[in-house]
Design a protein around this motif. Sequence first.
Motif, PDB file in Angstrom:
ATOM      1  N   ASP A 119       0.811  -1.016  -0.146  1.00 47.49           N
ATOM      2  CA  ASP A 119      -0.015   0.018   0.011  1.00 47.49           C
ATOM      3  C   ASP A 119       1.014   1.239  -0.055  1.00 47.49           C
ATOM      4  OD1 ASP A 119      -2.499  -1.394   0.214  1.00 47.49           O
ATOM      5  OD2 ASP A 119      -1.883  -1.705   2.369  1.00 47.49           O
ATOM      6  N   ASN A 120       0.450   2.183  -0.740  1.00 48.33           N
ATOM      7  CA  ASN A 120       1.232   3.531  -0.737  1.00 48.33           C
ATOM      8  C   ASN A 120       0.646   4.358   0.148  1.00 48.33           C
ATOM      9  OD1 ASN A 120       3.014   2.781  -3.029  1.00 48.33           O
ATOM     10  ND2 ASN A 120       1.408   3.415  -4.574  1.00 48.33           N
ATOM     11  N   VAL A 121       1.498   4.868   1.026  1.00 44.21           N
ATOM     12  CA  VAL A 121       1.213   5.724   2.409  1.00 44.21           C
ATOM     13  C   VAL A 121       1.966   7.005   2.432  1.00 44.21           C
ATOM     14  CG1 VAL A 121       0.858   5.607   4.762  1.00 44.21           C
ATOM     15  CG2 VAL A 121       0.482   3.679   3.450  1.00 44.21           C
ATOM     16  N   ASP A 122       1.506   7.976   2.553  1.00 48.99           N
ATOM     17  CA  ASP A 122       2.260   9.177   2.863  1.00 48.99           C
ATOM     18  C   ASP A 122       2.355   9.192   4.664  1.00 48.99           C
ATOM     19  OD1 ASP A 122       3.349  11.621   3.242  1.00 48.99           O
ATOM     20  OD2 ASP A 122       1.691  12.821   2.799  1.00 48.99           O
ATOM     21  N   LEU A 123       3.530   8.967   5.069  1.00 50.48           N
ATOM     22  CA  LEU A 123       3.733   8.861   6.684  1.00 50.48           C
ATOM     23  C   LEU A 123       3.463  10.231   7.323  1.00 50.48           C
ATOM     24  CD1 LEU A 123       6.921   6.668   6.997  1.00 50.48           C
ATOM     25  CD2 LEU A 123       4.384   6.210   7.271  1.00 50.48           C
ATOM     26  N   SER A 135       1.188  12.554   6.415  1.00 55.57           N
ATOM     27  CA  SER A 135      -0.080  12.624   6.534  1.00 55.57           C
ATOM     28  C   SER A 135      -0.885  11.802   7.703  1.00 55.57           C
ATOM     29  CB  SER A 135      -1.009  12.376   5.186  1.00 55.57           C
ATOM     30  OG  SER A 135      -0.554  13.344   3.936  1.00 55.57           O
ATOM     31  N   VAL A 136      -0.379  10.575   7.689  1.00 57.43           N
ATOM     32  CA  VAL A 136      -0.620   9.632   8.594  1.00 57.43           C
ATOM     33  C   VAL A 136      -0.384  10.295  10.040  1.00 57.43           C
ATOM     34  CG1 VAL A 136      -0.403   7.230   9.727  1.00 57.43           C
ATOM     35  CG2 VAL A 136      -0.470   7.650   7.144  1.00 57.43           C
ATOM     36  N   ARG A 143       3.515  -5.398   8.985  1.00 55.89           N
ATOM     37  CA  ARG A 143       3.438  -4.284   7.955  1.00 55.89           C
ATOM     38  C   ARG A 143       4.730  -3.754   7.870  1.00 55.89           C
ATOM     39  NH1 ARG A 143      -0.179  -3.476  11.726  1.00 55.89           N
ATOM     40  NH2 ARG A 143       0.876  -1.640  12.589  1.00 55.89           N
ATOM     41  N   SER A 196       6.246   9.538   1.229  1.00 60.97           N
ATOM     42  CA  SER A 196       5.600   8.428   0.732  1.00 60.97           C
ATOM     43  C   SER A 196       6.507   7.027   0.689  1.00 60.97           C
ATOM     44  CB  SER A 196       5.712   8.637  -0.994  1.00 60.97           C
ATOM     45  OG  SER A 196       5.014   7.588  -1.698  1.00 60.97           O
TER      46      SER A 196
END
Length: 434
Positions: A19-23, A25-26, A204, A233
């Motif tokens: 999964d592509n995630v922007d840390l 933003s999280v 994860r 990202s």
Amino acid sequence: MGIRGLMGLCLERQAWCADNVDLVSVARNNPIELLIDFYSFEHFLLKKLWQSLATVYKNPYLKLCGGEYAALDAYVTKLIKDMQSLNIHLVFYIDGAKGSSTLQTQQKLETWKSRHLQDLHRLSDLISVCHGQKDINQLKPDDSVRPVLLEIQFLKSLQECQCEVFQCAAGEADYRIARDLISRPKAFAVVSNDSDFCIMKDARFIPYELFDKGGNLGLGTPSLLTHRPQCLSVGVINSHKVAEMLQLPTHQHLIELSIVVGNDFTGHYMRPLHRNLHIDSRKLDSVAQWVLHTYMVENNPLISSEMQHCPGFREAVHMSRHFYELTMPVSSEVTIKGPLSHFIKVAVEQGRIPANVMAINNNFYWHRMIMEDNTPGHPCVEEALIPLRSIIYRIVLPRNENQVTEWGRTQGNQIDTVSVSILYTRLMVSFNTH
């Protein structure tokens, strides 16, 4: 480390299993933790630092020198403090020294020997460049001199940044990392290069190839410091998606695949069997189909027979299942011989003494890989230091023990064992009072 070929396949098919995630933003509203495999992160950042320094100073030979400790400290400190300012906190886990766990030594000695020979090959390449026999551009990006004080400097930088650091007294840290990923409320993902995390239950996992995909940290760019990112990202691999990618219906099937292909526990037992099993371990899709048909490896007559006749293999299979299911007994792997062993264990976990002191107390020492000419017959630094280490051995060993087995390169062999016996001696110290 881990399962050969699995990392490459996951990266090739990251659209299926990551999964592509922007840390940034999280973590904007709720702080998160990244659980870091210390040695792999150290290696990753050092490689990026050499790339940056080589470009800034137009000198590709810097990575042969080592010892750029001030530059490393600034690089690490800037990165970590920027991450902390974004509510992203790095928690570090350090492996115990080789030999600190008797059980792990029995299970992974062959793997260590194989990696040692690979390290010697890289050392030979570095020496060839120093001798003018090979162009430096022929080296792989990962080929560089490991500064002697790298670990000490890196830890000092982490302490200055007030990072949490967990030192294992024995064994590798990956099992504790996987457990903490579940138990720590703020833990978001593991950062490592170990494909074991592709298999571990509910894992994860962010491999370095998928860390900072947009290059917003500026790692390896012509800059002496990293950048504070507006977004970060990453690709997060999920063990459930890895099973789906390989068309395996359950997590147990994924574990069986790791056993068949050969993980750090079973690799040296399984590889000689692949030919008779008609298995090409490089083709994981076909191995997955084999597992889908066979399921538990004992269902195959050849493997079942080997397990019956080889207790080590049987134990390796069982340990693999407990390891990836996170059901290994919650007990110390350290052999406690008495008060001294307990004192060393606590001191190692608190970071007050080096981890290999625990291994020495367990009668084991693995030679460090030092930049030196490893041509057979040439002097070996670690071999020359045996008389000095024997004094340490006498301090660290129980009074009723007087021998440590050393593993590593010697003057005559690329890998060898040396039994170092320690005599009971009294150190005579005189003081000049005049």
